[in-house]
Write an enzyme that holds these catalytic residues in place. Structure first.
Site, PDB file in Angstrom:
ATOM      1  N   ARG A 220      -4.722 -10.784  11.371  1.00  0.00           N
ATOM      2  CA  ARG A 220      -3.675  -9.799  11.700  1.00  0.00           C
ATOM      3  C   ARG A 220      -2.712 -10.390  12.729  1.00  0.00           C
ATOM      4  O   ARG A 220      -1.496 -10.257  12.610  1.00  0.00           O
ATOM      5  CB  ARG A 220      -4.303  -8.513  12.263  1.00  0.00           C
ATOM      6  N   PHE A 236      -2.813  -3.798  -0.623  1.00  0.00           N
ATOM      7  CA  PHE A 236      -4.195  -3.401  -0.298  1.00  0.00           C
ATOM      8  C   PHE A 236      -4.278  -3.129   1.213  1.00  0.00           C
ATOM      9  O   PHE A 236      -5.131  -3.663   1.909  1.00  0.00           O
ATOM     10  CB  PHE A 236      -5.206  -4.489  -0.689  1.00  0.00           C
ATOM     11  N   ASP A 258      -1.360   0.933  -1.150  1.00  0.00           N
ATOM     12  CA  ASP A 258      -2.794   1.103  -1.387  1.00  0.00           C
ATOM     13  C   ASP A 258      -2.982   2.218  -2.406  1.00  0.00           C
ATOM     14  O   ASP A 258      -2.118   3.087  -2.533  1.00  0.00           O
ATOM     15  CB  ASP A 258      -3.527   1.460  -0.077  1.00  0.00           C
ATOM     16  N   ASP A 315      -4.625  -8.759   0.597  1.00  0.00           N
ATOM     17  CA  ASP A 315      -5.998  -8.720   1.108  1.00  0.00           C
ATOM     18  C   ASP A 315      -6.822  -7.743   0.272  1.00  0.00           C
ATOM     19  O   ASP A 315      -7.141  -6.637   0.715  1.00  0.00           O
ATOM     20  CB  ASP A 315      -5.989  -8.299   2.596  1.00  0.00           C
ATOM     21  N   CYS A 355     -12.361 -12.078   0.165  1.00  0.00           N
ATOM     22  CA  CYS A 355     -13.594 -11.789   0.913  1.00  0.00           C
ATOM     23  C   CYS A 355     -14.794 -11.827  -0.015  1.00  0.00           C
ATOM     24  O   CYS A 355     -15.845 -11.285   0.293  1.00  0.00           O
ATOM     25  CB  CYS A 355     -13.480 -10.453   1.632  1.00  0.00           C
TER      26      CYS A 355
HETATM   27  N1  SAH Z   1      -6.147  -5.283   4.231  1.00  0.00           N
HETATM   28  C1  SAH Z   1      -6.996  -4.229   4.736  1.00  0.00           C
HETATM   29  C2  SAH Z   1      -8.352  -4.214   4.069  1.00  0.00           C
HETATM   30  C3  SAH Z   1      -8.288  -4.110   2.574  1.00  0.00           C
HETATM   31  S1  SAH Z   1      -9.646  -3.287   1.891  1.00  0.00           S
HETATM   32  C4  SAH Z   1      -7.107  -4.337   6.246  1.00  0.00           C
HETATM   33  O1  SAH Z   1      -6.681  -5.336   6.797  1.00  0.00           O
HETATM   34  O2  SAH Z   1      -7.612  -3.403   6.872  1.00  0.00           O
HETATM   35  C5  SAH Z   1      -9.155  -3.090   0.267  1.00  0.00           C
HETATM   36  C6  SAH Z   1      -8.195  -1.945   0.039  1.00  0.00           C
HETATM   37  O3  SAH Z   1      -7.700  -2.088  -1.282  1.00  0.00           O
HETATM   38  C7  SAH Z   1      -8.786  -0.552   0.105  1.00  0.00           C
HETATM   39  O4  SAH Z   1      -8.050   0.215   1.017  1.00  0.00           O
HETATM   40  C8  SAH Z   1      -8.648   0.027  -1.316  1.00  0.00           C
HETATM   41  O5  SAH Z   1      -8.287   1.394  -1.323  1.00  0.00           O
HETATM   42  C9  SAH Z   1      -7.540  -0.807  -1.859  1.00  0.00           C
HETATM   43  N2  SAH Z   1      -7.499  -1.040  -3.303  1.00  0.00           N
HETATM   44  C10 SAH Z   1      -8.500  -1.402  -4.126  1.00  0.00           C
HETATM   45  N3  SAH Z   1      -8.028  -1.646  -5.367  1.00  0.00           N
HETATM   46  C11 SAH Z   1      -6.690  -1.436  -5.331  1.00  0.00           C
HETATM   47  C12 SAH Z   1      -5.646  -1.546  -6.271  1.00  0.00           C
HETATM   48  N4  SAH Z   1      -5.881  -1.939  -7.522  1.00  0.00           N
HETATM   49  N5  SAH Z   1      -4.392  -1.272  -5.871  1.00  0.00           N
HETATM   50  C13 SAH Z   1      -4.129  -0.878  -4.599  1.00  0.00           C
HETATM   51  N6  SAH Z   1      -5.082  -0.783  -3.665  1.00  0.00           N
HETATM   52  C14 SAH Z   1      -6.348  -1.049  -4.005  1.00  0.00           C
END
Ligand code: SAH
Length: 411
Positions: A220, A236, A258, A315, A355
């Site tokens: 971050r 995401f 998201d 991410d 991850c």
């Molecule tokens: N980048 C975030 C963590 C990501 S966790 C951080 O730094 O805090 C993964 C996220 O992806 C979740 O919030 C989930 O709701 C979202 N997600 C999963 N599949 C998705 C998709 N196909 N399109 C959009 N969001 C998605």
């Protein structure tokens, strides 16, 4: 004490201090769930002591190596205290006096195998410790572990556990929602934490992991430092972490995407809290747009509309749980990275993460190289990120390494 004898040759990994003994390595010996056992080589040498798990493929998780004495309550309690103390080096903000330092600090205080406590994760959010216990060892010793945490975490307000992780089933443990309070008081619905310039509200009951992605702290900061003057697309976004750092870092505009409306609702509140926290954050008041959408579709829409960005963050959630899902996961990673690469301005930055523990860093690099080739663009690696230092990885246990971040610049 019950003894477990290994098959000939299977002592090698234990001698290298690898903490897992698989069922196929055991020649003889059986014990109860969570029982501490002495582990011997085929020749009868004591290799150490571990915790037995009758239903799991990982039959024994080593707790100590060498002759002994066998781990007891005091031993386990000390190990927890040592793990917390080690954070003086890797998360010093957790130890500041409340009036001088930051009482809203957050950090991982126990990182499972890497801290010699297999299956024990303990994250602290502004004094509330939230644990996940994913081994029979962790579950059997949870009250000792909780008491040691309560006694060693500075300004500890309470210790609770979440048992909603599916991997518990592999150990014969139950899976359930909700928080179990092990010590102290019950945390509020959301806990506000401070991290660098940002403020985040953490939902420790329903949020991902124990509530927040503490492991991405360094990434971050890296994204925030590169965002100045750029239009940033944060895919995401979950509760907005990368996008909020980018906004504070001087981005010209941020779009947070998201599929989860709950995550986006918290992201909006996090932005507001961050802007209220300091004059510097308030002055970086760029437009922040939130989009509830599937990233795979949204990136295609951006392509079709000819949109461009100065920085894109990818991410995604874990695409591969196991090695057998690697091919499918690789296609997913390639798809989003290829789309993002095409959407970047000249000199644009792509901060891209995986991850999936089943995918190693080299494989991830190969996928990125193939995506760049298909995008017909050149990219430089200008940075790499990994777990923040309060999420240590043991050299003897590379399985603990899962997070990879690559920062690319389009040239
Ligand atoms: N980048 C975030 C963590 C990501 S966790 C951080 O730094 O805090 C993964 C996220 O992806 C979740 O919030 C989930 O709701 C979202 N997600 C999963 N599949 C998705 C998709 N196909 N399109 C959009 N969001 C998605």
């Amino acid at each position: 004490m019950t003894e477990i004898t290994l098959r000939s040759g299977r002592e090698k990994s234990v001698l290298r201090r690898h903490p897992w003994i698989f069922s196929g390595a055991v020649a003889s010996g059986i014990a109860g769930l969570g029982e501490i056992v002495r582990v011997r080589s085929a020749k009868g040498e004591t290799l150490g002591y571990g915790c037995f798990s009758p239903d799991s493929q990982i039959r024994v998780r080593m707790i100590s190596f060498g002759e002994g004495p066998a781990p007891d309550e005091k031993f386990i309690s000390n190990r927890v205290r040592e793990s917390v103390e080690r954070r003086r080096l890797t998360a010093p903000w957790m130890f500041s006096e409340p009036e001088a330092g930051c009482p809203q600090g957050a950090a991982r205080l126990v990182n499972a195998e890497a801290d010699g406590l297999p299956g024990v994760v303990a994250d602290c959010y502004a004094g509330w410790v939230v644990c996940q216990f994913t081994s029979t060892f962790a579950e059997s010793w949870k009250s000792v572990i909780a008491e040691a945490l309560a006694g060693s975490v500075p300004n500890c307000k309470g210790v609770s556990a979440r048992s909603d992780v599916e991997v518990r089933r592999k150990e014969g443990l139950s899976v359930s929602d909700g928080l179990e309070i092990l010590s102290g008081s019950e945390p509020p619905e959301v806990i506000e934490i401070a991290e660098g310039p940002a403020r985040f509200l953490v939902d420790v009951r329903k949020g991902h992991k124990t509530g927040f992605y503490l492991d991405q702290r360094d990434a971050r900061a890296a994204v925030g430092a590169l965002a100045k003057g750029r239009e940033v697309l944060n895919c995401f976004c979950y509760t907005g972490g990368f996008g909020i750092y980018a906004a504070v870092g001087g981005a010209s505009k941020v779009t947070q995407v998201d599929v989860s409306s709950d995550a986006l609702a918290l992201a909006a509140r996090n932005l507001e809290r961050t802007r209220g926290a300091s004059a510097a954050a308030a002055s970086a008041a760029c437009e922040v747009e939130q989009v509830e959408a599937d990233v795979f579709k949204y990136l295609r829409e951006c392509r079709d509309r000819g949109r461009k960005f100065g920085m894109i963050v990818l991410d995604p959630p874990k695409f591969a749980e196991t090695k057998s899902q690697l091919d499918k996961a690789a296609r997913g990673y390639k798809d989003i990275n290829l789309l993002a690469m095409k959407l970047l301005d000249k000199d644009g930055i792509l901060a891209t993460f995986s991850c999936s523990g089943a995918m190693d860093a080299e494989f991830f690099d190969t996928i990125l190289a193939e995506a760049a080739q298909d995008a017909r663009r050149g990219f430089q690696v200008v940075g790499r990120t990994g777990h923040a230092a309060d999420h240590p990885v043991s050299l003897a246990f590379p399985e603990g390494r899962y997070l990879k971040g690559v920062i690319l610049r389009a040239i």
